[in-house]
Design a protein around this motif. Structure first.
Motif, PDB file in Angstrom:
ATOM      1  N   THR A 115     -27.578  -3.765   4.899  1.00  0.00           N
ATOM      2  CA  THR A 115     -28.395  -4.364   3.898  1.00  0.00           C
ATOM      3  C   THR A 115     -28.616  -3.117   2.926  1.00  0.00           C
ATOM      4  N   ARG A 116     -28.478  -3.298   1.515  1.00  0.00           N
ATOM      5  CA  ARG A 116     -28.689  -2.345   0.318  1.00  0.00           C
ATOM      6  C   ARG A 116     -30.170  -2.517  -0.047  1.00  0.00           C
ATOM      7  N   THR A 117     -31.012  -2.998   0.569  1.00  0.00           N
ATOM      8  CA  THR A 117     -32.356  -2.964   0.259  1.00  0.00           C
ATOM      9  C   THR A 117     -33.469  -1.952   1.146  1.00  0.00           C
ATOM     10  N   ASP A 129     -25.499  -6.683   5.173  1.00  0.00           N
ATOM     11  CA  ASP A 129     -25.704  -6.992   3.796  1.00  0.00           C
ATOM     12  C   ASP A 129     -25.413  -8.616   3.666  1.00  0.00           C
ATOM     13  N   ARG A 130     -26.776  -8.987   3.500  1.00  0.00           N
ATOM     14  CA  ARG A 130     -26.691 -10.516   3.144  1.00  0.00           C
ATOM     15  C   ARG A 130     -26.294 -11.098   1.969  1.00  0.00           C
ATOM     16  N   SER A 131     -26.132 -10.233   0.765  1.00  0.00           N
ATOM     17  CA  SER A 131     -25.597 -10.555  -0.337  1.00  0.00           C
ATOM     18  C   SER A 131     -24.342  -9.604  -0.957  1.00  0.00           C
ATOM     19  N   PRO A 132     -23.465  -9.219  -0.445  1.00  0.00           N
ATOM     20  CA  PRO A 132     -22.596  -8.143  -0.848  1.00  0.00           C
ATOM     21  C   PRO A 132     -21.769  -8.704  -1.900  1.00  0.00           C
ATOM     22  N   VAL A 133     -21.370  -7.670  -2.697  1.00  0.00           N
ATOM     23  CA  VAL A 133     -20.630  -8.003  -3.740  1.00  0.00           C
ATOM     24  C   VAL A 133     -19.386  -8.666  -3.504  1.00  0.00           C
ATOM     25  N   GLY A 134     -18.580  -9.154  -4.240  1.00  0.00           N
ATOM     26  CA  GLY A 134     -17.746 -10.172  -3.823  1.00  0.00           C
ATOM     27  C   GLY A 134     -16.437  -9.393  -3.231  1.00  0.00           C
ATOM     28  N   ALA A 137     -17.355  -8.933   0.428  1.00  0.00           N
ATOM     29  CA  ALA A 137     -17.964 -10.102   1.287  1.00  0.00           C
ATOM     30  C   ALA A 137     -16.785 -10.473   2.533  1.00  0.00           C
ATOM     31  N   GLN A 262     -16.130  -2.895  -8.419  1.00  0.00           N
ATOM     32  CA  GLN A 262     -17.810  -3.095  -8.012  1.00  0.00           C
ATOM     33  C   GLN A 262     -17.801  -2.343  -6.545  1.00  0.00           C
TER      34      GLN A 262
END
Length: 300
Positions: A115-117, A129-134, A137, A262
């Protein structure tokens, strides 16, 4: 990895069977000390036959097809490996269950996936990472599939090794490699603030950790990285200096997105590093190249 891992397993007293795809690779596997067994990892029947022939106590899944990574087409660079991590892993697990394999060790990725947070360095309890860039993914989804399948196999002892970014012989950061030549020629700039934190591991240290997992590992995930996670803004200029090159150029994020996509911007600015404390504590493993600074000093 095979070139480093197989001889170490043989030297440790293990009988090693190497699953290869074609007759042309038999000689190489034999030279490394393994008994070659031919099978296509994506063919369930061939994999089951190969595993039955070897009748192993432990399976080590190192299935990948990663070549040069083009961050502008990240999904394309990982497409074949994603399939191996999903279908190949499932085929190996099915065959392993049928033959009573007691331990299953699998290669995962701790370099690009956390995760990036939050803080700059993650441990095995932190989520992927739960919201990776497209562009990233599908790669992360394949990693999640592999890890859940291995760790969820209650009939065997599933072990996942999250390797850091490899360097050393035969890797993308070996002397003369395309990546190092790009750095030498100032074609590998620092994007944005260069705040993405990378965790590296020498390929020989990764192989040693894998032997330790085969012999001493318990069910779970282990980060296999060195002791020195570092932001791009730190490691890239230092590596350029080691290579005798000028300092890398710096470009803003929007220029980096045009040149590297990205995914390239994420790797340069948002990546998180990993801690090796658990692997040291539970596997008794300590990297002989504790920092990338030490290990990369040998690069001419």
């Amino acid at each position: 990895m095979g070139k480093e891992l197989v001889p170490r397993l043989v030297d440790a007293g293990h009988e090693v069977f190497a699953m290869i795809r074609s007759e042309s690779n038999k000689a190489r596997a034999s030279q490394l000390g393994a008994v070659p067994v031919i099978a296509d990892a994506l063919d369930h029947a061939q994999v089951e036959a190969a595993v039955r022939q070897a009748a192993p106590e432990v399976i080590v899944n190192q299935l990948t097809a990663i070549g040069h990574i083009d961050t502008r087409h990240f999904e394309r660079s990982f497409a074949a490996t994603n399939r191996l991590r999903i279908e190949g892993t499932d085929n190996l697990l099915t065959a392993a269950r049928a033959t009573g394999v007691r331990r299953f060790v699998a290669q995962s990725n701790g370099a690009f996936t956390y995760t990036r947070t939050g803080g700059p360095v993650k441990n095995e309890q932190d989520p992927l990472d739960r919201s990776p860039v497209g562009q990233m993914a599908l790669m992360i989804a394949a990693i999640e599939h592999l890890e859940k399948a291995v760790l969820g196999a209650a009939w065997t002892e599933g072990i996942v090794l999250r390797y850091g970014a490899f360097y050393g012989p035969g890797t993308s950061m070996a002397p003369g490699s395309e990546q190092l030549e790009m750095i030498r020629k100032r074609k590998f700039p620092v994007v944005g603030d260069g705040g993405g934190v990378w965790s590296f591991v020498h390929i020989a240290d990764a192989a040693e950790a894998t032997v330790a997992a085969v012999e001493n590992g318990g069910r779970g995930v282990y980060n296999i990285v060195d002791d020195d996670p570092a932001p791009v803004a730190e490691w890239l200029p230092e590596l350029a200096a080691m290579l005798g090159a000028k300092k890398p150029m710096r470009v803003p994020r929007f220029i980096g997105r045009l040149a590297a996509g990205q995914a390239g911007v994420v790797l340069m600015t948002e990546l998180r590093g990993a801690s090796n404390a658990k692997a040291k504590r539970e596997l008794g493993w300590h990297p002989t190249h504790p920092t990338w600074r030490q290990g990369l000093q040998v690069v001419p």
